[in-house]
Design a protein around this motif. Sequence first.
Motif, mmCIF file in Angstrom:
data_model
loop_
_atom_site.group_PDB
_atom_site.id
_atom_site.type_symbol
_atom_site.label_atom_id
_atom_site.label_comp_id
_atom_site.label_asym_id
_atom_site.label_seq_id
_atom_site.Cartn_x
_atom_site.Cartn_y
_atom_site.Cartn_z
ATOM 1 N N GLU A 1 0.735 -1.224 -0.321
ATOM 2 C CA GLU A 1 -0.111 0.220 0.322
ATOM 3 C C GLU A 1 0.895 1.247 -0.015
ATOM 4 O OE1 GLU A 1 -3.595 2.312 2.874
ATOM 5 O OE2 GLU A 1 -2.336 0.182 3.370
ATOM 6 N N ASN A 2 0.636 2.273 -0.698
ATOM 7 C CA ASN A 2 1.417 3.295 -1.338
ATOM 8 C C ASN A 2 0.878 4.312 -0.023
ATOM 9 O OD1 ASN A 2 3.545 5.460 -2.032
ATOM 10 N ND2 ASN A 2 2.209 6.077 -3.049
ATOM 11 N N VAL A 3 1.154 5.232 0.959
ATOM 12 C CA VAL A 3 1.091 6.514 1.884
ATOM 13 C C VAL A 3 1.316 7.337 1.691
ATOM 14 C CG1 VAL A 3 0.413 4.372 3.824
ATOM 15 C CG2 VAL A 3 2.506 6.632 3.154
ATOM 16 N N GLY A 4 2.181 8.065 0.398
ATOM 17 C CA GLY A 4 2.168 8.682 -0.496
ATOM 18 C C GLY A 4 1.754 9.880 -1.079
ATOM 19 N N PRO A 5 1.065 11.199 -1.262
ATOM 20 C CA PRO A 5 0.449 11.926 -2.139
ATOM 21 C C PRO A 5 0.885 11.762 -3.539
ATOM 22 C CG PRO A 5 2.366 12.736 -0.688
ATOM 23 C CD PRO A 5 1.961 11.448 -0.762
ATOM 24 N N GLY A 6 -0.250 11.167 -3.651
ATOM 25 C CA GLY A 6 -0.917 10.583 -5.635
ATOM 26 C C GLY A 6 0.737 10.004 -5.693
ATOM 27 N N GLY A 7 0.701 8.666 -5.191
ATOM 28 C CA GLY A 7 1.869 8.160 -5.342
ATOM 29 C C GLY A 7 1.151 6.822 -5.784
ATOM 30 N N GLY A 8 0.075 6.268 -6.625
ATOM 31 C CA GLY A 8 -0.621 5.163 -7.201
ATOM 32 C C GLY A 8 -0.316 3.657 -6.292
ATOM 33 N N GLU A 9 -0.720 2.832 -6.968
ATOM 34 C CA GLU A 9 -0.369 1.205 -6.041
ATOM 35 C C GLU A 9 0.823 0.516 -6.581
ATOM 36 O OE1 GLU A 9 -1.913 1.241 -3.039
ATOM 37 O OE2 GLU A 9 -3.168 3.290 -3.006
ATOM 38 N N ARG B 1 9.279 13.486 5.862
ATOM 39 C CA ARG B 1 8.643 13.674 4.668
ATOM 40 C C ARG B 1 9.264 12.821 3.740
ATOM 41 N NH1 ARG B 1 11.361 19.220 2.666
ATOM 42 N NH2 ARG B 1 10.260 18.778 1.229
ATOM 43 N N ILE B 2 10.154 12.167 3.932
ATOM 44 C CA ILE B 2 10.925 11.150 2.837
ATOM 45 C C ILE B 2 10.183 9.743 2.773
ATOM 46 C CG2 ILE B 2 12.820 9.580 2.273
ATOM 47 C CD1 ILE B 2 15.035 11.828 2.966
ATOM 48 N N THR B 3 9.983 9.487 4.050
ATOM 49 C CA THR B 3 8.665 8.215 4.340
ATOM 50 C C THR B 3 7.524 8.211 4.528
ATOM 51 O OG1 THR B 3 9.441 7.877 6.513
ATOM 52 C CG2 THR B 3 11.023 7.107 5.153
ATOM 53 N N CYS B 4 6.330 9.642 5.023
ATOM 54 C CA CYS B 4 5.638 10.282 5.170
ATOM 55 C C CYS B 4 4.938 9.502 7.043
ATOM 56 C CB CYS B 4 4.710 9.175 3.967
ATOM 57 S SG CYS B 4 5.034 9.252 2.718
ATOM 58 N N GLY B 5 6.377 9.608 7.680
ATOM 59 C CA GLY B 5 6.148 8.700 9.693
ATOM 60 C C GLY B 5 6.151 7.711 9.139
ATOM 61 N N LEU B 6 6.775 6.724 7.606
ATOM 62 C CA LEU B 6 6.501 5.431 8.458
ATOM 63 C C LEU B 6 7.982 4.604 8.915
ATOM 64 C CD1 LEU B 6 5.177 3.837 4.852
ATOM 65 C CD2 LEU B 6 4.117 4.095 6.826
ATOM 66 N N SER B 7 7.667 4.151 10.016
ATOM 67 C CA SER B 7 9.310 3.330 10.014
ATOM 68 C C SER B 7 9.422 2.508 9.550
ATOM 69 C CB SER B 7 8.871 2.523 11.446
ATOM 70 O OG SER B 7 8.201 1.194 11.736
ATOM 71 N N PHE B 8 10.827 1.759 9.039
ATOM 72 C CA PHE B 8 11.973 1.684 8.594
ATOM 73 C C PHE B 8 10.952 0.295 8.826
ATOM 74 C CE2 PHE B 8 14.648 5.344 8.646
ATOM 75 C CZ PHE B 8 14.045 5.153 7.040
ATOM 76 N N ASN B 9 11.249 -0.832 7.363
ATOM 77 C CA ASN B 9 10.974 -2.540 7.774
ATOM 78 C C ASN B 9 9.633 -2.634 7.788
ATOM 79 O OD1 ASN B 9 14.119 -2.709 7.986
ATOM 80 N ND2 ASN B 9 14.458 -2.215 10.412
ATOM 81 N N THR B 10 9.173 -1.688 7.413
ATOM 82 C CA THR B 10 7.474 -1.752 7.390
ATOM 83 C C THR B 10 6.933 -3.063 6.451
ATOM 84 O OG1 THR B 10 5.069 -1.119 7.339
ATOM 85 C CG2 THR B 10 7.294 -0.063 6.070
ATOM 86 N N ASP B 11 6.529 -3.871 5.401
ATOM 87 C CA ASP B 11 6.500 -4.858 5.169
ATOM 88 C C ASP B 11 4.915 -4.988 4.443
ATOM 89 O OD1 ASP B 11 4.557 -5.571 7.122
ATOM 90 O OD2 ASP B 11 5.890 -7.816 7.194
ATOM 91 N N ASP B 12 3.763 -4.324 4.356
ATOM 92 C CA ASP B 12 3.227 -3.949 3.386
ATOM 93 C C ASP B 12 2.938 -2.056 2.994
ATOM 94 O OD1 ASP B 12 2.572 -2.132 5.819
ATOM 95 O OD2 ASP B 12 1.167 -4.087 5.865
ATOM 96 N N LYS B 13 3.781 -1.517 3.156
ATOM 97 C CA LYS B 13 3.808 0.114 3.041
ATOM 98 C C LYS B 13 4.866 0.914 2.425
ATOM 99 C CE LYS B 13 -0.505 0.762 6.237
ATOM 100 N NZ LYS B 13 -0.447 -0.425 6.138
ATOM 101 N N ALA B 14 4.609 1.508 1.727
ATOM 102 C CA ALA B 14 5.470 2.309 1.009
ATOM 103 C C ALA B 14 4.946 3.860 1.030
ATOM 104 C CB ALA B 14 5.909 1.837 -0.779
ATOM 105 N N CYS B 15 6.738 4.738 -0.046
ATOM 106 C CA CYS B 15 6.413 5.970 0.870
ATOM 107 C C CYS B 15 6.827 6.711 -1.023
ATOM 108 C CB CYS B 15 7.059 6.954 1.754
ATOM 109 S SG CYS B 15 6.276 8.757 2.134
ATOM 110 N N ARG B 16 5.586 6.971 -1.654
ATOM 111 C CA ARG B 16 6.285 6.996 -3.098
ATOM 112 C C ARG B 16 5.013 8.712 -3.233
ATOM 113 N NH1 ARG B 16 9.247 3.115 -5.951
ATOM 114 N NH2 ARG B 16 10.173 2.355 -4.021
ATOM 115 N N ASP B 17 5.969 9.351 -3.876
ATOM 116 C CA ASP B 17 4.989 10.346 -4.249
ATOM 117 C C ASP B 17 4.693 10.619 -5.416
ATOM 118 O OD1 ASP B 17 7.030 12.739 -6.035
ATOM 119 O OD2 ASP B 17 8.039 11.617 -4.498
ATOM 120 N N THR B 18 5.454 10.231 -7.143
ATOM 121 C CA THR B 18 4.828 9.362 -7.729
ATOM 122 C C THR B 18 4.156 8.305 -8.592
ATOM 123 O OG1 THR B 18 6.795 11.168 -8.736
ATOM 124 C CG2 THR B 18 5.882 9.369 -10.504
#
Length: 789
Positions: A218-226, A283-300
């Motif tokens: 799941e991408n939690v970044g703003p407008g970053g697609g799936e 800002r880079i990680t959308c507030g996520l902790s590292f080593n998450t196995d089901d979320k990413a932070c992408r803006d594109t």
Amino acid sequence: MQKNLGRTNALSLGVATALATFASPMVLAEPGALEEVVVTAQRREQSLQDVPISITAFGAAQIEKQNLQSATDYLQATPNVSYTEVGGQGPKGLNISIRGISDLQNAERVSATSAFSVYVDEFSVGTAARGTPNPQLYDIERLEILRGPQGTYFGRNSTGGAINITTKKPSDELFARVDLGIGNFQTHQIGGVLNVPITENFFTRLTVEQATSDGPVENVGPGGGESSYDNDNVRLAFHWDISQHWEADFSATRIREDSDLPPRVSVGIESRFGPNSQLDDERITCGLSFNTDDKACRDTAGFTDLEDDVLNLRLRYTGDEFGFVSITGRSTSELDQLNDLDGGGTPLVDRENDYSAESVSQELRLFSTDSEVLEWTIGGLVYKDELTANNRIIIRDFLGPWMAGDYANENTIDLEREGWALFGDINWHISDALTLTIGGRYSSDEEEQVWSNVFAACANRAEGDALADGCTLRPDQMTPLPVIDGRISGGRTAQIEGTRAGNDSTDFSPRLALNWDVNEDWTVYGVWSQGYKSAGARANPDSGGANSSVYDKEKLTNMELGVKAELNGGRTRLSAAIFSMDWDDFQTTTRETFCREADGSLRPQDGNENCEFVPLDRIQNAPSAKSDGFELSVDTLLGESWRAGLGYGYLDAEYVDFENAVLNGGNVDLSGYPLPNAPENTASAYLEYQYTIGAVDGYIRVDTNYRDSVFNQASIVDETRGEYPYTADSYYIVNLYAGLEWDRQRLALVVNNLNEDDDFVSGAGAGTAGIHVRVHPTTYLLKWTFMTN
């Protein structure tokens, strides 16, 4: 850390040899015996036990039972074979390594010849916009993975091995089939086969398949697609029995793959922009902790869209004394993509590419049909490949001297490769028990690479309202250009040096093999063979031509000693081999990372700059490298209902002499470092139970696959620590297969990575959010099949 980091003590893995598999296509021929396995590794149908080649084979029943859909599915169960999944090439993108031999990494897709060949119905589909081809596996008759040089039997050169895929042919029976599948992550599959005899000697077969999924990330970044994908596969085939001696086959295949973001997550932060950067972890990680196995932070909202089309015409004559085969093929492919290059939640840098490839070849073979003493095959091939890549690196936000909307780099790369080859072999049956094979291949290859429309964004901007000297507007830019911090945003400068490179080479590679049938149960074989990868060149205008590569041909010498046996009254089948491979002028990729100055010049970076990082790949020849190892595989029946398989692969692959590897502006001694993507130990195993309840036949099968830790990024070395910067940990995964079959229907359940091994990492990349790895959560698929007969 020592150079042998990640290599597990082989002795400690002795127990793992009991957890390995050959995964062969054998099914019960009759109670108490294994069915003969027929392969076409030497371009004629032969028993697997009679072929002096290391082969892993999967038949139609095995492919169906394990729901094999991608190369990653069958490579896991193949000794001494590994792969990395490449996110930039879509969900099915990968680089394959066979006995330590892999394609060059980090180079442009149009840069280098493949180390092995992939054949579908005898036509090479190795020239693809994706890079390494990964054909669909629906309605497949047979799949073979051959290890070691294969150039005396196959049309295109096969230094490290070959993957040979045979589709199901049209037949004289009316037949229909429907498949429906549903799984987690909103995965859906639908497929169908229709076989229709048009006349008594002309038949057609249509195969259609579609698969869709939302993907595991799941991408939690703003407008970053799936991480979703949508794949379509259509194949139309015709078979014509022209006469008693002549027959023809024609097939047209169309593949469409549309995907969004690659299913990757961040496992750690390694800032590439220095302490003066305004970026922060939040800002880079959308507030996520590292080593998450089901979320990413992408803006594109990235995407990868692939189109493959293959036409294949085969004409065959079989006479009383000799036969003749003609294979005419054409493949075209296109890949369009947009990647979030920085890999974080802040709009910084994106990469936009479109690749296209076209390959045509004509192969002719003559072979004997009547001799009991001498069997011979001679053949020839001509081919031509054309590849084009259009690339742009787009600045989305202020980055050093560059402004939002600038193209840091843009170029068009055209490569033309053509060549021809003559090959052949003779099997001399010295006696009923002893066969000597003598073969050889002569190859001539030539290529030229041209870069055009090569521009870099103007870093040296003028103050006020004018562009700096040497800068021009892009066609899509209009004046007046925006002024940011007193400087104009826009403009580009042409790069005209080092835009052309070419090379050519010739080679003769012999092969000798001796096959000895010790008795009805045991066969021993020995092979000495050579392989060859053609010389090449890579232009590099980004550095003014200073880092262009012109590299020599690669030569491989392979020695192998193997044994094959059928034991226990035909209930057990064993195959084992030891091998030693030595390279001269081993082709490998090294990467230098530069910092582009404000005036456009490049200087080595030290990891603490607020600048544009420019990675420049160079292809070099390591003077020598080696790969030694052994392989074991066993398949056996355990009573009337139980079946088990085990196997094991050990590999010791390293640079022997590579004192002058060019890395980051200097020379680094890589002698003794392991080759990329070459795990020391690979193993897998299965246990299967078959049963019958009334009119229902069922099975339950459990597979486990193990791979040692492996170095994924071969071209970057941390000199201070003496190690590669990223090592994928060892992993083992468990897969479950269960099914029921009754009255022309089948219900199957497939569960992959049942044990949820989080160390199952098969690809890695770097970005502002650190190392990104591809995740493999537990997936399941329930599939229903209906057949008319």
